[in-house]
Design a protein around this motif. Structure first.
Motif, PDB file in Angstrom:
ATOM      1  N   MET A  71       0.819  -1.207   0.000  1.00 18.17           N
ATOM      2  CA  MET A  71       0.000   0.000   0.000  1.00 18.17           C
ATOM      3  C   MET A  71       0.860   1.266   0.000  1.00 18.17           C
ATOM      4  O   MET A  71       0.552   2.231  -0.701  1.00 18.17           O
ATOM      5  N   ARG A  72       1.945   1.258   0.756  1.00 17.59           N
ATOM      6  CA  ARG A  72       2.789   2.458   0.889  1.00 17.59           C
ATOM      7  C   ARG A  72       3.470   2.858  -0.419  1.00 17.59           C
ATOM      8  O   ARG A  72       4.029   3.933  -0.532  1.00 17.59           O
ATOM      9  N   LYS A  73       3.404   1.995  -1.410  1.00 19.78           N
ATOM     10  CA  LYS A  73       4.055   2.273  -2.696  1.00 19.78           C
ATOM     11  C   LYS A  73       3.106   2.844  -3.744  1.00 19.78           C
ATOM     12  O   LYS A  73       3.557   3.332  -4.770  1.00 19.78           O
ATOM     13  N   TRP A  74       1.774   2.789  -3.488  1.00 19.89           N
ATOM     14  CA  TRP A  74       0.865   3.246  -4.547  1.00 19.89           C
ATOM     15  C   TRP A  74      -0.457   3.836  -4.046  1.00 19.89           C
ATOM     16  O   TRP A  74      -1.054   4.676  -4.716  1.00 19.89           O
ATOM     17  N   PHE A  75      -0.953   3.429  -2.894  1.00 22.73           N
ATOM     18  CA  PHE A  75      -2.312   3.754  -2.461  1.00 22.73           C
ATOM     19  C   PHE A  75      -2.349   5.101  -1.736  1.00 22.73           C
ATOM     20  O   PHE A  75      -2.041   5.182  -0.559  1.00 22.73           O
ATOM     21  N   PHE A  76      -2.699   6.155  -2.448  1.00 28.20           N
ATOM     22  CA  PHE A  76      -2.764   7.531  -1.931  1.00 28.20           C
ATOM     23  C   PHE A  76      -1.425   8.043  -1.437  1.00 28.20           C
ATOM     24  O   PHE A  76      -1.363   9.003  -0.678  1.00 28.20           O
ATOM     25  N   THR A  77      -0.361   7.395  -1.837  1.00 27.40           N
ATOM     26  CA  THR A  77       0.963   7.762  -1.345  1.00 27.40           C
ATOM     27  C   THR A  77       2.009   7.171  -2.269  1.00 27.40           C
ATOM     28  O   THR A  77       1.690   6.435  -3.202  1.00 27.40           O
TER      29      THR A  77
ATOM     30  N   ASP B  42       0.497  10.590   4.027  1.00 30.81           N
ATOM     31  CA  ASP B  42       1.450  10.981   2.995  1.00 30.81           C
ATOM     32  C   ASP B  42       1.883  12.415   3.274  1.00 30.81           C
ATOM     33  O   ASP B  42       1.058  13.245   3.641  1.00 30.81           O
ATOM     34  N   GLN B  43       3.155  12.690   3.112  1.00 31.98           N
ATOM     35  CA  GLN B  43       3.632  14.062   3.332  1.00 31.98           C
ATOM     36  C   GLN B  43       4.251  14.590   2.047  1.00 31.98           C
ATOM     37  O   GLN B  43       5.212  14.031   1.532  1.00 31.98           O
ATOM     38  N   ARG B  44       3.667  15.691   1.552  1.00 32.71           N
ATOM     39  CA  ARG B  44       4.168  16.331   0.332  1.00 32.71           C
ATOM     40  C   ARG B  44       4.240  17.833   0.552  1.00 32.71           C
ATOM     41  O   ARG B  44       3.297  18.433   1.033  1.00 32.71           O
ATOM     42  N   TYR B  45       5.368  18.378   0.175  1.00 34.95           N
ATOM     43  CA  TYR B  45       5.584  19.832   0.254  1.00 34.95           C
ATOM     44  C   TYR B  45       5.256  20.376   1.642  1.00 34.95           C
ATOM     45  O   TYR B  45       4.637  21.431   1.795  1.00 34.95           O
ATOM     46  N   GLY B  46       5.623  19.617   2.671  1.00 33.24           N
ATOM     47  CA  GLY B  46       5.457  20.054   4.048  1.00 33.24           C
ATOM     48  C   GLY B  46       4.066  19.854   4.635  1.00 33.24           C
ATOM     49  O   GLY B  46       3.823  20.224   5.779  1.00 33.24           O
TER      50      GLY B  46
END
Length: 165
Positions: A32-38, A60-64
């Motif tokens: 899951m950590r490789k594709w599902f909402f992240t 998921d963390q993106r752009y802070g």
């Protein structure tokens, strides 16, 4: 509580692997950590307790900014069907329902994905505003799932996802 509308997004994808591999990708936190909402590079949490009534969570963390998706498993029919709720609590208390159905095809499988999307209304919206919000929710969800399903296909067929964010 505001009023809301609903729309259903349905998508079909084919994978050149047995349904077991695709089914596992929906429930196994390491997959899951490789594709599902992240993506693996931006994933902070991937948890799954895959039984009816069990919960799942992705952070998921993106752009802070952290994005949290959570849900509960409603139905699990191994290798055939998975039904669960989906909610992003930082945006809304409303829950969508997702159904994933798998069918074996010769040395492959077909996945039919359906998302029952709840679209909240804002105060004083007109009929046109509501129709536009439904259309935007449907199209935005479809765009997002298209990208995720490309990652899912790559993961189940090759064992990795090349895009890292």
């Amino acid at each position: 509580m505001n009023k809301f509308s609903t729309t259903t997004l349905t998508m079909t994808r084919n994978f050149d692997v047995a349904s077991e591999r695709v089914f596992d990708a929906w429930l196994n936190p390491e997959m899951m950590r490789k594709w599902f909402f992240t993506l693996e590079g931006t994933n902070k949490v991937a948890q799954s307790n895959p039984h009816v009534g069990g919960a799942w969570e992705i952070i998921d963390q993106r752009y802070g900014t952290e994005y949290r998706a959570i849900g509960e498993y409603l139905e699990i029919d191994p290798l055939k069907k998975l039904v669960f709720t989906f909610k992003m609590p930082q945006f809304s208390d409303l829950e969508d329902t997702i159904t994933v159905e798998l069918k074996e095809r010769q040395a492959a499988c077909e996945m039919t994905f359906s998302q029952h999307i709840v679209v909240p209304h804002e105060k004083n919206w007109t009929k046109d505003d509501i129709e536009n919000a439904i259309k935007e929710s449907h199209e935005g969800s479809e765009d997002g799932w298209n990208l995720m399903f490309m990652g899912l296909k790559e993961l189940v067929e090759t064992g990795k996802v090349s895009y890292t964010g």
